[in-house]
Structures are given as structure tokens and as C-alpha cells.
Design a protein around this motif. Structure first.
Motif, mmCIF file in Angstrom:
data_model
loop_
_atom_site.group_PDB
_atom_site.id
_atom_site.type_symbol
_atom_site.label_atom_id
_atom_site.label_comp_id
_atom_site.label_asym_id
_atom_site.label_seq_id
_atom_site.Cartn_x
_atom_site.Cartn_y
_atom_site.Cartn_z
ATOM 1 N N MET A 37 0.808 -1.218 0.000
ATOM 2 C CA MET A 37 0.000 0.000 0.000
ATOM 3 C C MET A 37 0.848 1.277 0.000
ATOM 4 O O MET A 37 0.554 2.212 -0.735
ATOM 5 N N SER A 38 1.893 1.322 0.811
ATOM 6 C CA SER A 38 2.692 2.546 0.882
ATOM 7 C C SER A 38 3.489 2.760 -0.403
ATOM 8 O O SER A 38 3.617 3.899 -0.878
ATOM 9 N N ALA A 39 4.014 1.688 -0.983
ATOM 10 C CA ALA A 39 4.733 1.818 -2.252
ATOM 11 C C ALA A 39 3.772 2.236 -3.363
ATOM 12 O O ALA A 39 4.129 3.024 -4.239
ATOM 13 N N ALA A 40 2.551 1.717 -3.333
ATOM 14 C CA ALA A 40 1.545 2.082 -4.328
ATOM 15 C C ALA A 40 1.177 3.557 -4.203
ATOM 16 O O ALA A 40 1.036 4.257 -5.208
ATOM 17 N N GLU A 41 1.012 4.032 -2.984
ATOM 18 C CA GLU A 41 0.683 5.453 -2.765
ATOM 19 C C GLU A 41 1.802 6.352 -3.280
ATOM 20 O O GLU A 41 1.542 7.375 -3.914
ATOM 21 N N ASP A 42 3.041 5.970 -3.025
ATOM 22 C CA ASP A 42 4.189 6.725 -3.512
ATOM 23 C C ASP A 42 4.215 6.731 -5.037
ATOM 24 O O ASP A 42 4.445 7.781 -5.657
ATOM 25 N N LEU A 43 3.949 5.593 -5.640
ATOM 26 C CA LEU A 43 3.945 5.489 -7.095
ATOM 27 C C LEU A 43 2.848 6.357 -7.713
ATOM 28 O O LEU A 43 3.080 7.049 -8.712
#
Length: 128
Positions: A37-43
Motif C-alpha cells: 500500500m505505501s509503495a503504491a501510494e508513492d507510485l
């Protein structure tokens, strides 16, 4: 295509509309890619930022979501291709502990305490 022309005319007012219209769809795609989730939000954040900054590169015949998804895929591929660029290279904690006590004040100490052969070669070629 009205959205893109609106954003080009008034970036501050219309960028919010672009984000609210496409963020959820981009986030769903990013979660599928990243599985975090956090990597997706950053992306998604980086994708929206790049899309808003590069509106001139959008071709009128392509869909806005498809264009933004291609930006996101390129960012994702670049992240996985070179983790050093993103600062996500894993570091062994024992190396950090060992190097934290080292004296880094002189060039000789930097060379002696460094693990990287390339860094040593470059530092030796530099003028003092």
C-alpha cells in the motif's frame, strides 16, 4: 479532452479535478503492481506529479487514463531496474555498525574505510 485543455489554461484549479478523477483508478493499478500500500501510494503520487508537469506530451488521440497508466508503468519499471536511484538498496546493518566508528576526516581514511572498489579508484584519480 476538455479536462486536459482546462488544466493547460488554469493549472491550479483544474489539477485537483485531474487528481480526483483518476487517483482511485491509478491507485488500484499501483496496488496490483506493487502489492504494498505505501509503495503504491508513492507510485501514484509520483505519477500524478509527472503527468501534471508533462501535460504537453499528452497526445489528443489517446485517453488520459491510458497515458497516466503508461507513465506509472514506466516509473515502476525504472524503480525495479535500478533500486540505487530510488535509494531502496538493502544495506547490511553490520556494515553500518562497523563503519560508524570509523574516522572519515581524511581522504586516506575514506579510502581505507570504504568497501567500494570503484569509489577507491575514482578518489585516487581526483586532484587533491
Amino acid at each position: 479532452m476538455g479536462l486536459i485543455s482546462d488544466i493547460r489554461q488554469d493549472l491550479d484549479a483544474s489539477a485537483l479535478q485531474l487528481i480526483t478523477e483518476y487517483r482511485d483508478r491509478l491507485f488500484a493499478e499501483a496496488v496490483r503492481l506493487c502489492a504494498d500500500m505505501s509503495a503504491a501510494e508513492d507510485l501514484v503520487s509520483r505519477t500524478l506529479d509527472k503527468a501534471i508537469r508533462n501535460l504537453e506530451s499528452h497526445r489528443k488521440e489517446s485517453s488520459v487514463f491510458g497515458w497516466m497508466k503508461s507513465i506509472m508503468l514506466n516509473l515502476y519499471r525504472n524503480d525495479n531496474r535500478s533500486p540505487v536511484v530510488r535509494g531502496t538498496t538493502p544495506v547490511d546493518p553490520s556494515v553500518l555498525e562497523e563503519r560508524s566508528e570509523a574516522d572519515w576526516t581524511t581522504d586516506e581514511e575514506i579510502l581505507r574505510n570504504s568497501d567500494c572498489e570503484v569509489l577507491r579508484e575514482v578518489l585516487q584519480r581526483l586532484d587533491p
